[in-house]
Design an enzyme around this catalytic site. Sequence first.
Site, PDB file in Angstrom:
ATOM      1  N   LYS A  17      30.834   8.984  -4.701  1.00  0.00           N
ATOM      2  CA  LYS A  17      31.871   8.621  -3.712  1.00  0.00           C
ATOM      3  C   LYS A  17      31.244   8.194  -2.389  1.00  0.00           C
ATOM      4  O   LYS A  17      31.644   7.202  -1.807  1.00  0.00           O
ATOM      5  CB  LYS A  17      32.807   9.815  -3.423  1.00  0.00           C
ATOM      6  CG  LYS A  17      33.587  10.321  -4.591  1.00  0.00           C
ATOM      7  CD  LYS A  17      34.644  11.327  -4.143  1.00  0.00           C
ATOM      8  CE  LYS A  17      34.080  12.607  -3.540  1.00  0.00           C
ATOM      9  NZ  LYS A  17      33.319  13.442  -4.483  1.00  0.00           N
ATOM     10  N   ARG A  92      42.216  16.108  -1.201  1.00  0.00           N
ATOM     11  CA  ARG A  92      41.704  16.914  -2.302  1.00  0.00           C
ATOM     12  C   ARG A  92      42.774  17.815  -2.899  1.00  0.00           C
ATOM     13  O   ARG A  92      42.513  18.513  -3.869  1.00  0.00           O
ATOM     14  CB  ARG A  92      40.602  17.813  -1.769  1.00  0.00           C
ATOM     15  CG  ARG A  92      39.187  17.388  -2.179  1.00  0.00           C
ATOM     16  CD  ARG A  92      38.286  18.352  -1.494  1.00  0.00           C
ATOM     17  NE  ARG A  92      36.982  18.508  -1.986  1.00  0.00           N
ATOM     18  CZ  ARG A  92      35.904  17.883  -1.511  1.00  0.00           C
ATOM     19  NH1 ARG A  92      36.027  16.942  -0.642  1.00  0.00           N
ATOM     20  NH2 ARG A  92      34.718  18.217  -1.950  1.00  0.00           N
ATOM     21  N   ARG A 161      21.764  20.570   0.354  1.00  0.00           N
ATOM     22  CA  ARG A 161      23.009  21.180   0.818  1.00  0.00           C
ATOM     23  C   ARG A 161      23.119  22.586   0.247  1.00  0.00           C
ATOM     24  O   ARG A 161      22.788  22.815  -0.903  1.00  0.00           O
ATOM     25  CB  ARG A 161      24.213  20.352   0.333  1.00  0.00           C
ATOM     26  CG  ARG A 161      24.441  19.133   1.167  1.00  0.00           C
ATOM     27  CD  ARG A 161      25.480  18.232   0.572  1.00  0.00           C
ATOM     28  NE  ARG A 161      26.722  18.884   0.163  1.00  0.00           N
ATOM     29  CZ  ARG A 161      27.829  18.229  -0.164  1.00  0.00           C
ATOM     30  NH1 ARG A 161      27.838  16.910  -0.103  1.00  0.00           N
ATOM     31  NH2 ARG A 161      28.899  18.872  -0.541  1.00  0.00           N
ATOM     32  N   ARG A 172      32.713  24.475  -7.430  1.00  0.00           N
ATOM     33  CA  ARG A 172      33.300  23.221  -6.943  1.00  0.00           C
ATOM     34  C   ARG A 172      33.904  22.418  -8.086  1.00  0.00           C
ATOM     35  O   ARG A 172      34.921  21.749  -7.920  1.00  0.00           O
ATOM     36  CB  ARG A 172      32.237  22.404  -6.198  1.00  0.00           C
ATOM     37  CG  ARG A 172      31.899  23.030  -4.845  1.00  0.00           C
ATOM     38  CD  ARG A 172      30.535  22.610  -4.344  1.00  0.00           C
ATOM     39  NE  ARG A 172      30.495  21.242  -3.918  1.00  0.00           N
ATOM     40  CZ  ARG A 172      29.385  20.515  -3.862  1.00  0.00           C
ATOM     41  NH1 ARG A 172      28.237  21.026  -4.234  1.00  0.00           N
ATOM     42  NH2 ARG A 172      29.427  19.274  -3.447  1.00  0.00           N
TER      43      ARG A 172
HETATM   44  P1  AMP Z   1      32.114  17.205   0.043  1.00  0.00           P
HETATM   45  O1  AMP Z   1      30.938  16.739   0.832  1.00  0.00           O
HETATM   46  O2  AMP Z   1      33.228  16.208   0.030  1.00  0.00           O
HETATM   47  O3  AMP Z   1      31.735  17.676  -1.333  1.00  0.00           O
HETATM   48  O4  AMP Z   1      32.698  18.473   0.821  1.00  0.00           O
HETATM   49  C1  AMP Z   1      31.925  19.618   1.029  1.00  0.00           C
HETATM   50  C2  AMP Z   1      32.810  20.829   1.274  1.00  0.00           C
HETATM   51  O5  AMP Z   1      33.609  20.622   2.446  1.00  0.00           O
HETATM   52  C3  AMP Z   1      33.806  21.135   0.166  1.00  0.00           C
HETATM   53  O6  AMP Z   1      33.246  21.888  -0.893  1.00  0.00           O
HETATM   54  C4  AMP Z   1      34.868  21.915   0.942  1.00  0.00           C
HETATM   55  O7  AMP Z   1      34.436  23.228   1.216  1.00  0.00           O
HETATM   56  C5  AMP Z   1      34.917  21.163   2.262  1.00  0.00           C
HETATM   57  N1  AMP Z   1      35.864  20.032   2.217  1.00  0.00           N
HETATM   58  C6  AMP Z   1      35.560  18.699   2.322  1.00  0.00           C
HETATM   59  N2  AMP Z   1      36.667  17.951   2.248  1.00  0.00           N
HETATM   60  C7  AMP Z   1      37.694  18.812   2.091  1.00  0.00           C
HETATM   61  C8  AMP Z   1      39.096  18.641   1.922  1.00  0.00           C
HETATM   62  N3  AMP Z   1      39.665  17.425   1.895  1.00  0.00           N
HETATM   63  N4  AMP Z   1      39.853  19.755   1.788  1.00  0.00           N
HETATM   64  C9  AMP Z   1      39.320  20.988   1.817  1.00  0.00           C
HETATM   65  N5  AMP Z   1      37.994  21.224   1.936  1.00  0.00           N
HETATM   66  C10 AMP Z   1      37.187  20.151   2.088  1.00  0.00           C
END
Ligand code: AMP
Length: 219
Positions: A17, A92, A161, A172
């Site tokens: 993404k 999400r 990360r 996740r």
């Molecule tokens: P990502 O980089 O998109 O995988 O996001 C990393 C983490 O940020 C996720 O595992 C959530 O803890 C938090 N996060 C990111 N976007 C969202 C969202 N739209 N809603 C809730 N938590 C989010």
Amino acid sequence: MTGQLNLVVLGKQGAGKGTQGQRLCELHGLAHISTGDMLRAAVAAGTPLGREVQSVLDAGLLVSDELVNQLVADRFKEPDTAKGAVLDGFPRTTFQAQALEQLLGEGGIKLCISIEIANDLVIQRLSSRRICQECGTSYKDTDVAAISGTCEVCGGDVVQRSDDKPEAIQKRLETFDRDTLPLLSFYESRGILVKVNGNQLREKVAADIDGLLHGRGLA
Ligand code: AMP
């Protein structure tokens, strides 16, 4: 708002993404809105928001809908969103998708691109992923920038990360299936869902996405 090109990129962690989102932004002059990047930046900067969400991110759980909805609403007030934005990692949950629809109005989202990828590939990609703490550029553990620990784009620190560790990855994936998968039918019911095979080289995924945008008269 309907003249804007707003695209939602949906997919499991590691589906590409961020890579595809960034590319689409450069190609079409759009803002890249990654709630994950915004939250990680807050954690790295040690802001009150960052301190509030750090443990949630580390555990691979979702932060509250209200919090991310507000982040995105504020982000859309910035001038770089004038032509539109690529939403990466947001929405999400169904509640977030409804909030986004309200924010952008009817027809505000032109397309939802679902990048589909197998779980074993997710685990393989995330375990070897390293990212720049400053600008979010993604590397493989074997890339020079990952080995040296210095980002080629901005000179920031390249790290693993905390949620790209095995327990958090599993969590996740479960969270994705439970909370985010229902968004496919949400966007399908609005006639704007397209699916792309993410189990391919990034160049092929990019070509497939460009073909779909072209086919819909969006590029
Ligand atoms: P990502 O980089 O998109 O995988 O996001 C990393 C983490 O940020 C996720 O595992 C959530 O803890 C938090 N996060 C990111 N976007 C969202 C969202 N739209 N809603 C809730 N938590 C989010």
